[in-house]
Design a protein around this motif. Structure first.
Motif, PDB file in Angstrom:
ATOM      1  N   LEU A 138       0.681  -1.295   0.039  1.00 36.68           N
ATOM      2  CA  LEU A 138       0.089  -0.077   0.036  1.00 36.68           C
ATOM      3  C   LEU A 138       1.264   0.992  -0.044  1.00 36.68           C
ATOM      4  N   ARG A 139       1.856   1.112   1.006  1.00 38.37           N
ATOM      5  CA  ARG A 139       2.712   2.535   0.800  1.00 38.37           C
ATOM      6  C   ARG A 139       3.620   2.680  -0.112  1.00 38.37           C
ATOM      7  N   ARG A 140       3.928   1.476  -1.219  1.00 35.95           N
ATOM      8  CA  ARG A 140       4.815   1.674  -2.181  1.00 35.95           C
ATOM      9  C   ARG A 140       3.697   1.784  -3.210  1.00 35.95           C
ATOM     10  N   TRP A 141       2.753   1.629  -3.421  1.00 33.96           N
ATOM     11  CA  TRP A 141       1.621   2.428  -4.249  1.00 33.96           C
ATOM     12  C   TRP A 141       1.680   3.563  -4.250  1.00 33.96           C
ATOM     13  N   GLY A 142       1.557   4.650  -2.892  1.00 33.36           N
ATOM     14  CA  GLY A 142       0.839   4.960  -2.716  1.00 33.36           C
ATOM     15  C   GLY A 142       1.906   6.019  -3.052  1.00 33.36           C
ATOM     16  N   ALA A 143       3.282   6.269  -2.885  1.00 31.94           N
ATOM     17  CA  ALA A 143       4.690   6.615  -3.105  1.00 31.94           C
ATOM     18  C   ALA A 143       4.879   6.875  -5.046  1.00 31.94           C
ATOM     19  N   VAL A 144       4.576   6.347  -5.819  1.00 30.15           N
ATOM     20  CA  VAL A 144       4.574   5.917  -6.763  1.00 30.15           C
ATOM     21  C   VAL A 144       3.063   6.960  -7.296  1.00 30.15           C
ATOM     22  N   ALA A 145       2.208   6.847  -6.574  1.00 36.10           N
ATOM     23  CA  ALA A 145       0.772   8.170  -7.236  1.00 36.10           C
ATOM     24  C   ALA A 145       1.104   9.504  -6.834  1.00 36.10           C
ATOM     25  N   PHE A 146       2.332   9.885  -5.376  1.00 37.83           N
ATOM     26  CA  PHE A 146       2.407  10.807  -5.008  1.00 37.83           C
ATOM     27  C   PHE A 146       3.480  11.269  -5.923  1.00 37.83           C
ATOM     28  N   ARG A 147       4.822  10.460  -6.060  1.00 35.50           N
ATOM     29  CA  ARG A 147       5.292  11.221  -7.004  1.00 35.50           C
ATOM     30  C   ARG A 147       4.711  11.885  -8.331  1.00 35.50           C
ATOM     31  N   GLY A 148       3.700  11.379  -9.114  1.00 32.97           N
ATOM     32  CA  GLY A 148       2.977  11.959 -10.237  1.00 32.97           C
ATOM     33  C   GLY A 148       2.616  12.885 -10.066  1.00 32.97           C
ATOM     34  N   THR A 149       1.415  12.867  -8.926  1.00 33.84           N
ATOM     35  CA  THR A 149       1.318  14.364  -8.240  1.00 33.84           C
ATOM     36  C   THR A 149       1.935  15.624  -8.446  1.00 33.84           C
ATOM     37  N   VAL A 150       3.065  14.947  -7.743  1.00 34.86           N
ATOM     38  CA  VAL A 150       4.166  15.809  -7.556  1.00 34.86           C
ATOM     39  C   VAL A 150       4.962  16.303  -8.406  1.00 34.86           C
ATOM     40  N   ARG A 151       5.085  15.481 -10.172  1.00 36.35           N
ATOM     41  CA  ARG A 151       5.401  16.297 -10.922  1.00 36.35           C
ATOM     42  C   ARG A 151       4.360  17.300 -11.521  1.00 36.35           C
ATOM     43  N   GLN A 152       3.568  17.747 -11.519  1.00 38.78           N
ATOM     44  CA  GLN A 152       3.056  18.825 -11.739  1.00 38.78           C
ATOM     45  C   GLN A 152       3.408  20.041 -10.708  1.00 38.78           C
ATOM     46  N   SER A 225      -1.030  14.990   3.096  1.00 38.94           N
ATOM     47  CA  SER A 225      -0.300  14.789   2.281  1.00 38.94           C
ATOM     48  C   SER A 225      -0.545  15.436   0.699  1.00 38.94           C
ATOM     49  N   PHE A 226      -1.814  14.274  -0.032  1.00 38.70           N
ATOM     50  CA  PHE A 226      -2.269  14.832  -2.121  1.00 38.70           C
ATOM     51  C   PHE A 226      -2.923  16.295  -1.442  1.00 38.70           C
ATOM     52  N   VAL A 227      -3.499  16.523   0.151  1.00 40.49           N
ATOM     53  CA  VAL A 227      -3.935  17.585  -0.023  1.00 40.49           C
ATOM     54  C   VAL A 227      -3.238  18.539  -0.125  1.00 40.49           C
ATOM     55  N   ASP A 228      -2.437  18.571   0.677  1.00 38.43           N
ATOM     56  CA  ASP A 228      -1.192  19.584   0.659  1.00 38.43           C
ATOM     57  C   ASP A 228      -0.239  19.887  -0.477  1.00 38.43           C
ATOM     58  N   VAL A 229      -0.401  18.861  -1.738  1.00 36.20           N
ATOM     59  CA  VAL A 229       0.100  19.341  -2.346  1.00 36.20           C
ATOM     60  C   VAL A 229      -1.100  20.258  -2.811  1.00 36.20           C
ATOM     61  N   ALA A 230      -1.590  19.644  -3.950  1.00 35.49           N
ATOM     62  CA  ALA A 230      -3.488  20.592  -4.647  1.00 35.49           C
ATOM     63  C   ALA A 230      -2.800  21.799  -3.710  1.00 35.49           C
ATOM     64  N   LYS A 231      -2.695  21.882  -1.974  1.00 33.42           N
ATOM     65  CA  LYS A 231      -3.176  23.887  -2.016  1.00 33.42           C
ATOM     66  C   LYS A 231      -1.345  24.599  -2.323  1.00 33.42           C
ATOM     67  N   ILE A 232      -0.287  23.527  -2.115  1.00 31.06           N
ATOM     68  CA  ILE A 232       1.049  23.991  -2.825  1.00 31.06           C
ATOM     69  C   ILE A 232       0.747  24.322  -3.777  1.00 31.06           C
ATOM     70  N   ARG A 233       0.916  23.839  -5.061  1.00 26.34           N
ATOM     71  CA  ARG A 233      -0.106  23.982  -6.145  1.00 26.34           C
ATOM     72  C   ARG A 233      -0.896  25.668  -6.651  1.00 26.34           C
ATOM     73  N   TRP A 234      -1.909  24.937  -5.877  1.00 23.02           N
ATOM     74  CA  TRP A 234      -2.542  26.793  -6.249  1.00 23.02           C
ATOM     75  C   TRP A 234      -1.633  27.992  -5.633  1.00 23.02           C
ATOM     76  N   ARG A 235      -1.169  27.318  -4.405  1.00 22.49           N
ATOM     77  CA  ARG A 235      -0.208  28.314  -3.665  1.00 22.49           C
ATOM     78  C   ARG A 235       1.006  29.170  -4.477  1.00 22.49           C
ATOM     79  N   LEU A 236       1.142  28.730  -5.717  1.00 21.13           N
ATOM     80  CA  LEU A 236       2.840  28.843  -6.303  1.00 21.13           C
ATOM     81  C   LEU A 236       2.045  28.970  -7.566  1.00 21.13           C
ATOM     82  N   ARG A 237       1.196  28.595  -7.720  1.00 21.67           N
ATOM     83  CA  ARG A 237       0.579  29.275  -9.258  1.00 21.67           C
ATOM     84  C   ARG A 237       0.667  30.628  -9.032  1.00 21.67           C
ATOM     85  N   ARG A 238      -0.228  31.905  -7.601  1.00 24.63           N
ATOM     86  CA  ARG A 238       0.229  33.328  -7.430  1.00 24.63           C
ATOM     87  C   ARG A 238       0.924  33.744  -7.083  1.00 24.63           C
TER      88      ARG A 238
END
Length: 269
Positions: A138-152, A225-238
């Motif tokens: 579960l944690r390994r697959w979660g890490a893969v998904a997280f890295r994909g999200t972070v690439r944005q 962590s996924f929620v935080d990345v979404a917030k970070i992405r929005w924050r850095l856009r501005r």
């Protein structure tokens, strides 16, 4: 730069780390002493309820000094920010209190910074990294998904979550001063801010061991962590980010690592 000025300051965020810190300080200080330039360890007690502070203040004196700072705002990111913003060194970075990443790579880190890198990022995703992990599927697959999200958000490094990152002091202050995320995704915001300022991020391989006692829980912290990345992405856009100015390359007497990390691996819990 005066001969006694701190060249490299290593921040260690610590929450209830009284049991691990004695060995960590021995190993980390030994690795820094081998670099042959003035270094320092800064432990930031993140509102611990055990003897973390007492362990630091009771550390024996040596060629690499240790200082203690206090951060009452819960969150690893805020603890690291406290240490970074309090630093007067030419280069500053952080590693985890469990030394999951072997500190023998500090020689390479310092060489790269001296040669002109703005930031050096340890990465378990690097093809030359040696990683010993016992994570669940579960944690390994979660890490893969997280890295994909972070690439944005962060595009120039393959992994953002390894607790081994170092910066030019001006780049670090610019990235950490406006930090809003104090949780486990704080690295994403820091690297995102550095990247957007034009900083040159260099990814290096690490020797990493999954040490028992991690504070991260896939169930309790994964979704956040996924929620935080979404917030970070929005924050850095501005965000308005000032560009990084080039710093003159200096020559420092950095000695080469010859241990290969073997001694560190043997002493880690």
């Amino acid at each position: 730069m005066s001969s006694d000025a701190v060249v490299l300051d290593v921040v260690v965020p610590a929450f209830n780390e009284a049991l691990r810190l004695p060995d960590t300080l021995i190993l980390l200080r030994a690795a820094l002493a081998d670099l042959g330039v003035p270094c320092r360890v800064t432990v930031v007690d993140n509102a611990s309820t055990d003897r973390t502070s007492a362990v630091v203040t009771g550390a024996p004196s040596g060629p690499v000094p240790v200082r203690l700072l206090w951060c009452g705002e819960p969150g690893k990111g805020f603890a690291v920010r406290t240490g970074v913003l309090a630093s007067d060194a030419r280069y500053v970075g952080f590693c985890d209190a469990d030394l999951a990443t072997a500190p023998h790579a500090l020689g390479q880190v310092l060489n790269l910074l001296v040669e002109g890198a703005d930031a050096v990022v340890g990465s378990r995703a690097h093809p030359e990294s040696v990683v010993e992990e016992r994570h669940s599927l579960l944690r390994r697959w979660g890490a893969v998904a997280f890295r994909g999200t972070v690439r944005q958000v962060v595009r120039t490094v393959g992994e953002t979550q390894c607790g081994f990152k170092f910066f030019r002091i001006d780049v670090a202050r610019r990235a950490f001063a406006p930090l809003r995320c104090g949780g486990f995704a704080f690295d994403v915001e820091v690297l995102g801010r550095a990247e957007r300022s034009g900083a040159r991020l260099v990814e290096i391989p690490v020797r990493w061991v999954d040490v028992p006692g991690s504070r991260f829980s896939p169930v309790r912290h994964g979704w956040q962590s996924f929620v935080d990345v979404a917030k970070i992405r929005w924050r850095l856009r501005r965000a308005d980010v000032a560009p990084v100015a080039p710093m003159p390359v200096v020559t420092l007497p950095v000695t080469a690592d010859v241990s290969g990390g073997a001694a560190t691996i043997g002493l880690r819990p």
